[in-house]
Design a protein around this motif. Structure first.
Motif, PDB file in Angstrom:
ATOM      1  N   ASP A 109      42.919  53.161  51.761  1.00 37.54           N
ATOM      2  CA  ASP A 109      43.234  53.581  53.131  1.00 37.54           C
ATOM      3  C   ASP A 109      42.004  53.608  54.041  1.00 37.54           C
ATOM      4  O   ASP A 109      42.126  53.449  55.251  1.00 37.54           O
ATOM      5  CB  ASP A 109      43.896  54.962  53.127  1.00 37.54           C
ATOM      6  CG  ASP A 109      45.322  54.913  52.601  1.00 37.54           C
ATOM      7  OD1 ASP A 109      45.942  53.829  52.647  1.00 37.54           O
ATOM      8  OD2 ASP A 109      45.816  55.958  52.135  1.00 37.54           O
TER       9      ASP A 109
ATOM     10  N   THR B 299      33.314  55.759  43.463  1.00 33.71           N
ATOM     11  CA  THR B 299      34.644  56.272  43.796  1.00 33.71           C
ATOM     12  C   THR B 299      35.690  55.338  43.206  1.00 33.71           C
ATOM     13  O   THR B 299      35.518  54.118  43.267  1.00 33.71           O
ATOM     14  CB  THR B 299      34.834  56.319  45.322  1.00 33.71           C
ATOM     15  OG1 THR B 299      33.798  57.107  45.896  1.00 33.71           O
ATOM     16  CG2 THR B 299      36.177  56.899  45.716  1.00 33.71           C
TER      17      THR B 299
ATOM     18  N   HIS C 183      45.315  50.728  38.246  1.00 35.44           N
ATOM     19  CA  HIS C 183      44.628  52.022  38.259  1.00 35.44           C
ATOM     20  C   HIS C 183      45.013  52.851  37.034  1.00 35.44           C
ATOM     21  O   HIS C 183      44.149  53.456  36.392  1.00 35.44           O
ATOM     22  CB  HIS C 183      44.939  52.796  39.546  1.00 35.44           C
ATOM     23  CG  HIS C 183      44.262  54.131  39.558  1.00 35.44           C
ATOM     24  ND1 HIS C 183      42.916  54.278  39.789  1.00 35.44           N
ATOM     25  CD2 HIS C 183      44.746  55.381  39.322  1.00 35.44           C
ATOM     26  CE1 HIS C 183      42.598  55.561  39.715  1.00 35.44           C
ATOM     27  NE2 HIS C 183      43.691  56.241  39.432  1.00 35.44           N
TER      28      HIS C 183
ATOM     29  N   ALA D 279      43.316  49.088  44.120  1.00 38.11           N
ATOM     30  CA  ALA D 279      43.284  50.026  43.003  1.00 38.11           C
ATOM     31  C   ALA D 279      43.041  49.285  41.694  1.00 38.11           C
ATOM     32  O   ALA D 279      43.513  48.160  41.502  1.00 38.11           O
ATOM     33  CB  ALA D 279      44.591  50.808  42.943  1.00 38.11           C
TER      34      ALA D 279
ATOM     35  N   ASP E 156      41.118  55.261  45.718  1.00 41.52           N
ATOM     36  CA  ASP E 156      40.827  56.229  46.770  1.00 41.52           C
ATOM     37  C   ASP E 156      40.229  55.594  48.018  1.00 41.52           C
ATOM     38  O   ASP E 156      40.024  56.272  49.023  1.00 41.52           O
ATOM     39  CB  ASP E 156      39.855  57.299  46.247  1.00 41.52           C
ATOM     40  CG  ASP E 156      40.443  58.140  45.134  1.00 41.52           C
ATOM     41  OD1 ASP E 156      41.672  58.070  44.903  1.00 41.52           O
ATOM     42  OD2 ASP E 156      39.665  58.858  44.471  1.00 41.52           O
TER      43      ASP E 156
END
Length: 147
Positions: free
Chosen positions: A85, A78, A134, A108, A82
């Motif tokens: 959080d 992943t 990112h 990120a 993402d």
């Protein structure tokens, strides 16, 4: 004579090569330069082994963060953007950073690499803001055509 049916063979996917890692690193360097960011980029293969690394006049810690971001993206398949959080105190994975004795980093800048739907490695960038990192990683992957 056996009455069992052989399992269907899993189709093989060409692994990430050092030449592709070099292309990803060059693409990340161009993306970083376009944003005025000095940083480090790490490329890992599907087994978590280093295929390529570059640090362009960036702070030393960016090398560690780029590697940990790539490793985290690889292990969890992943983008690390993402996951941020999910590790906050109220998040589903809030205990993961302290439960494992592994170099995970939930910032990120790490993105997994896929070929034909299969995980083949990951790229991590560190040195800018999380959003910049990112963006640089994503742009490098898009430009390189690896995944």
């Amino acid at each position: 004579m056996s009455t069992t049916t052989p399992a269907a063979a899993t189709p093989s996917v060409r692994p990430l090569t050092t030449r592709e890692a070099d292309g990803l690193i060059e693409a990340a360097a161009r993306a970083a330069e376009s944003l005025g960011v000095r940083g480090s980029v790490t490329v890992l293969d599907a087994g978590g082994h280093l295929l390529g690394f570059r640090r362009d006049a960036a702070v030393l810690i960016s090398g560690e963060t780029s590697t940990r971001k790539a490793y985290t993206a690889l292990q969890l398949d992943t983008p690390t953007a993402d996951l941020v959080d999910l590790v906050r105190p109220e998040g589903l994975l809030h205990t993961v950073p302290t439960a494992l004795d592994r170099p995970l980093l939930f910032l990120a800048g790490g993105v997994p690499l896929h070929r034909d739907g299969r995980l083949i490695g990951a790229l991590g960038f560190g040195g800018g803001s999380p959003d910049q990192d990112h963006r640089i990683a994503a742009e490098a992957i898009a430009e390189s055509g690896v995944a």
